[in-house]
Design a protein around this motif. Structure first.
Motif, mmCIF file in Angstrom:
data_model
loop_
_atom_site.group_PDB
_atom_site.id
_atom_site.type_symbol
_atom_site.label_atom_id
_atom_site.label_comp_id
_atom_site.label_asym_id
_atom_site.label_seq_id
_atom_site.Cartn_x
_atom_site.Cartn_y
_atom_site.Cartn_z
ATOM 1 N N GLY A 160 12.402 7.010 5.441
ATOM 2 C CA GLY A 160 12.637 7.903 4.316
ATOM 3 C C GLY A 160 13.325 7.271 3.127
ATOM 4 O O GLY A 160 13.900 7.979 2.290
ATOM 5 N N SER A 161 13.251 5.952 2.988
ATOM 6 C CA SER A 161 13.985 5.265 1.918
ATOM 7 C C SER A 161 13.119 4.819 0.751
ATOM 8 O O SER A 161 13.625 4.594 -0.344
ATOM 9 N N ALA A 162 11.824 4.657 0.956
ATOM 10 C CA ALA A 162 10.967 4.015 -0.053
ATOM 11 C C ALA A 162 10.363 5.031 -1.019
ATOM 12 O O ALA A 162 9.920 6.104 -0.618
ATOM 13 N N ASP A 163 10.356 4.645 -2.290
ATOM 14 C CA ASP A 163 9.669 5.442 -3.309
ATOM 15 C C ASP A 163 8.202 5.062 -3.408
ATOM 16 O O ASP A 163 7.350 5.906 -3.708
ATOM 17 N N LEU A 164 7.915 3.780 -3.174
ATOM 18 C CA LEU A 164 6.561 3.255 -3.360
ATOM 19 C C LEU A 164 6.302 2.165 -2.329
ATOM 20 O O LEU A 164 7.129 1.278 -2.142
ATOM 21 N N ILE A 165 5.162 2.267 -1.664
ATOM 22 C CA ILE A 165 4.706 1.218 -0.750
ATOM 23 C C ILE A 165 3.339 0.757 -1.232
ATOM 24 O O ILE A 165 2.471 1.579 -1.535
ATOM 25 N N LEU A 178 8.417 5.982 3.800
ATOM 26 C CA LEU A 178 8.387 6.653 2.495
ATOM 27 C C LEU A 178 9.250 7.915 2.480
ATOM 28 O O LEU A 178 9.351 8.642 3.468
ATOM 29 N N LYS A 179 9.822 8.177 1.312
ATOM 30 C CA LYS A 179 10.448 9.464 1.065
ATOM 31 C C LYS A 179 9.370 10.543 0.956
ATOM 32 O O LYS A 179 8.234 10.238 0.574
ATOM 33 N N PRO A 180 9.683 11.802 1.247
ATOM 34 C CA PRO A 180 8.737 12.878 0.914
ATOM 35 C C PRO A 180 8.422 12.832 -0.583
ATOM 36 O O PRO A 180 9.319 12.709 -1.417
ATOM 37 N N GLY A 181 7.148 12.870 -0.914
ATOM 38 C CA GLY A 181 6.731 12.725 -2.301
ATOM 39 C C GLY A 181 6.510 11.290 -2.721
ATOM 40 O O GLY A 181 6.059 11.037 -3.848
ATOM 41 N N GLY A 182 6.821 10.334 -1.843
ATOM 42 C CA GLY A 182 6.620 8.922 -2.153
ATOM 43 C C GLY A 182 5.151 8.546 -2.171
ATOM 44 O O GLY A 182 4.287 9.285 -1.670
ATOM 45 N N VAL A 183 4.864 7.382 -2.732
ATOM 46 C CA VAL A 183 3.487 6.952 -2.994
ATOM 47 C C VAL A 183 3.128 5.742 -2.146
ATOM 48 O O VAL A 183 3.924 4.801 -2.011
ATOM 49 N N LEU A 184 1.924 5.781 -1.585
ATOM 50 C CA LEU A 184 1.296 4.612 -0.968
ATOM 51 C C LEU A 184 0.151 4.186 -1.869
ATOM 52 O O LEU A 184 -0.788 4.957 -2.105
ATOM 53 N N GLY A 185 0.216 2.963 -2.397
ATOM 54 C CA GLY A 185 -0.834 2.432 -3.254
ATOM 55 C C GLY A 185 -1.638 1.372 -2.534
ATOM 56 O O GLY A 185 -1.050 0.429 -1.976
ATOM 57 N N ILE A 186 -2.954 1.518 -2.518
ATOM 58 C CA ILE A 186 -3.830 0.597 -1.792
ATOM 59 C C ILE A 186 -4.877 0.022 -2.734
ATOM 60 O O ILE A 186 -5.550 0.761 -3.462
ATOM 61 N N VAL A 187 -5.026 -1.295 -2.709
ATOM 62 C CA VAL A 187 -6.154 -1.986 -3.334
ATOM 63 C C VAL A 187 -6.913 -2.677 -2.205
ATOM 64 O O VAL A 187 -6.308 -3.354 -1.373
ATOM 65 N N GLU A 195 -14.230 -12.188 -8.892
ATOM 66 C CA GLU A 195 -13.584 -11.655 -7.703
ATOM 67 C C GLU A 195 -14.221 -10.328 -7.295
ATOM 68 O O GLU A 195 -14.970 -9.714 -8.043
ATOM 69 N N SER A 196 -13.880 -9.871 -6.105
ATOM 70 C CA SER A 196 -14.581 -8.751 -5.487
ATOM 71 C C SER A 196 -14.398 -7.430 -6.220
ATOM 72 O O SER A 196 -13.450 -7.230 -6.970
ATOM 73 N N ASP A 197 -15.337 -6.525 -5.962
ATOM 74 C CA ASP A 197 -15.187 -5.134 -6.380
ATOM 75 C C ASP A 197 -14.139 -4.494 -5.488
ATOM 76 O O ASP A 197 -14.198 -4.616 -4.260
ATOM 77 N N ARG A 198 -13.173 -3.779 -6.092
ATOM 78 C CA ARG A 198 -12.057 -3.232 -5.314
ATOM 79 C C ARG A 198 -11.788 -1.777 -5.666
ATOM 80 O O ARG A 198 -11.809 -1.395 -6.828
ATOM 81 N N MET A 199 -11.536 -1.002 -4.646
ATOM 82 C CA MET A 199 -11.033 0.349 -4.831
ATOM 83 C C MET A 199 -9.544 0.287 -5.105
ATOM 84 O O MET A 199 -8.839 -0.634 -4.677
ATOM 85 N N THR A 200 -9.025 1.249 -5.845
ATOM 86 C CA THR A 200 -7.603 1.375 -6.104
ATOM 87 C C THR A 200 -7.240 2.842 -5.884
ATOM 88 O O THR A 200 -7.660 3.709 -6.655
ATOM 89 N N LEU A 201 -6.498 3.100 -4.815
ATOM 90 C CA LEU A 201 -6.238 4.467 -4.377
ATOM 91 C C LEU A 201 -4.747 4.738 -4.324
ATOM 92 O O LEU A 201 -3.958 3.901 -3.893
ATOM 93 N N ARG A 202 -4.363 5.925 -4.785
ATOM 94 C CA ARG A 202 -2.970 6.366 -4.734
ATOM 95 C C ARG A 202 -2.867 7.573 -3.803
ATOM 96 O O ARG A 202 -3.519 8.595 -4.014
ATOM 97 N N PHE A 203 -2.039 7.416 -2.775
ATOM 98 C CA PHE A 203 -1.779 8.487 -1.817
ATOM 99 C C PHE A 203 -0.328 8.931 -1.941
ATOM 100 O O PHE A 203 0.538 8.177 -2.397
ATOM 101 N N VAL A 204 -0.052 10.158 -1.520
ATOM 102 C CA VAL A 204 1.322 10.643 -1.497
ATOM 103 C C VAL A 204 1.665 11.148 -0.113
ATOM 104 O O VAL A 204 0.796 11.623 0.639
ATOM 105 N N LYS A 205 2.945 11.028 0.231
ATOM 106 C CA LYS A 205 3.470 11.646 1.442
ATOM 107 C C LYS A 205 3.901 13.059 1.057
ATOM 108 O O LYS A 205 4.753 13.228 0.183
ATOM 109 N N PRO A 206 3.323 14.073 1.661
ATOM 110 C CA PRO A 206 3.658 15.444 1.249
ATOM 111 C C PRO A 206 5.156 15.707 1.303
ATOM 112 O O PRO A 206 5.851 15.265 2.226
ATOM 113 N N ALA A 207 5.652 16.430 0.307
ATOM 114 C CA ALA A 207 7.080 16.748 0.239
ATOM 115 C C ALA A 207 7.427 17.816 1.266
ATOM 116 O O ALA A 207 6.595 18.616 1.647
#
Length: 265
Positions: free
Chosen positions: A136-141, A167-176, A253-265
């Protein structure tokens, strides 16, 4: 009226949020000319801004490899935030690749204590070592082009669960991640490095995340994602050597997806 004036005065007197040091992050001496040249393909500023990076955050980089993104993240996070680098576990040191990768990363950090001294290295080696940061400490991963590796090692679910816990509730997981246009064979995705967006989204949602947004920041429409050596056919690996080298260099370089997920609050 008095209330409105007091509110306006409070806003005017509130300290402004410190600006992120993008100049050092992108152009500082910690970055080689070779690494800077890849910014046109990796778009680090646009990507991190899409993920919502802000001054003072606690940020976790999963599987940072040689530290390409660590060089960018450290100047942004270190002044008033905290950067965790969740690298290979010490218990995996019997594997030469893991041992060399972790050793090289630690040497990089030791080479510039002023910049990297505040970085905390944690261990990501499911199922035993999954505390990438305190719960529960991270704002962004953030995770950059790692999904296929975790699939190959059978650790994707455990890794995403570790991120969810940190992640904190409401925190973001960013994936490429290198993007496959179609396909439903996880073994082939792991082999080629190209994974479908549907597969990544399903895995993240299984861990409890909610998809918040997608971006085409790192898209490359020239990449057909059907190369004999997978994503490593393309720069910078160019695993095929001189065979079709000019064609692969033209693709880039490769074609890449860029996705933003959230941990529900």
């Amino acid at each position: 009226m008095k209330y409105v004036l007091a509110l306006l005065l409070a806003v005017a007197l509130a300290p402004a949020q410190a600006a992120l040091d993008w100049e050092t992050a992108l152009n500082g001496d910690q970055r080689s000319a070779e690494n800077k040249a890849r910014d046109s393909s990796r778009h680090p500023r646009q990507t991190l801004e899409f993920f919502g990076i802000e001054e003072g955050m606690t940020v976790v980089e999963l599987s940072p490899g040689g530290g390409w993104y660590t060089e960018v993240l450290a100047p942004l996070v270190a002044p008033n935030g905290q950067l965790y680098a969740a690298h290979f576990g010490m218990n995996l040191s019997s594997n030469a690749y893991f041992r060399n990768a972790l050793g090289g990363f630690l040497q990089k950090l030791a080479s510039n204590n002023d910049l990297y001294g505040p970085v905390k290295v944690t261990q990501l080696a499911p199922p035993d070592e999954v505390t990438v940061a305190p719960a529960g400490s991270a704002d962004l991963i953030v995770a950059f082009r790692n999904i296929h590796s975790w699939m190959r090692m059978g650790s994707l679910d455990a890794t995403l669960a570790a991120a969810f816990t940190a992640l904190k509730p409401g925190g973001v997981l960013g994936i490429v991640q290198h993007r496959a246009p179609s396909g439903d064979d996880p073994a082939e995705m792991a082999r080629s490095g190209y994974v479908t967006e549907a597969y990544v989204i399903a895995a993240a949602e299984k861990a409890g995340f909610k998809l918040d947004a997608r971006s085409e920041i790192n898209a490359n429409p020239r990449d057909t994602a059907d190369h004999a050596n997978g994503v490593w056919s393309l720069p910078p690996a160019l695993r095929g050597g001189d065979e079709d080298r000019a064609r692969f260099e033209a693709i880039g370089e490769s074609d890449r997806m860029t996705l933003r997920f959230v941990k529900p609050a």
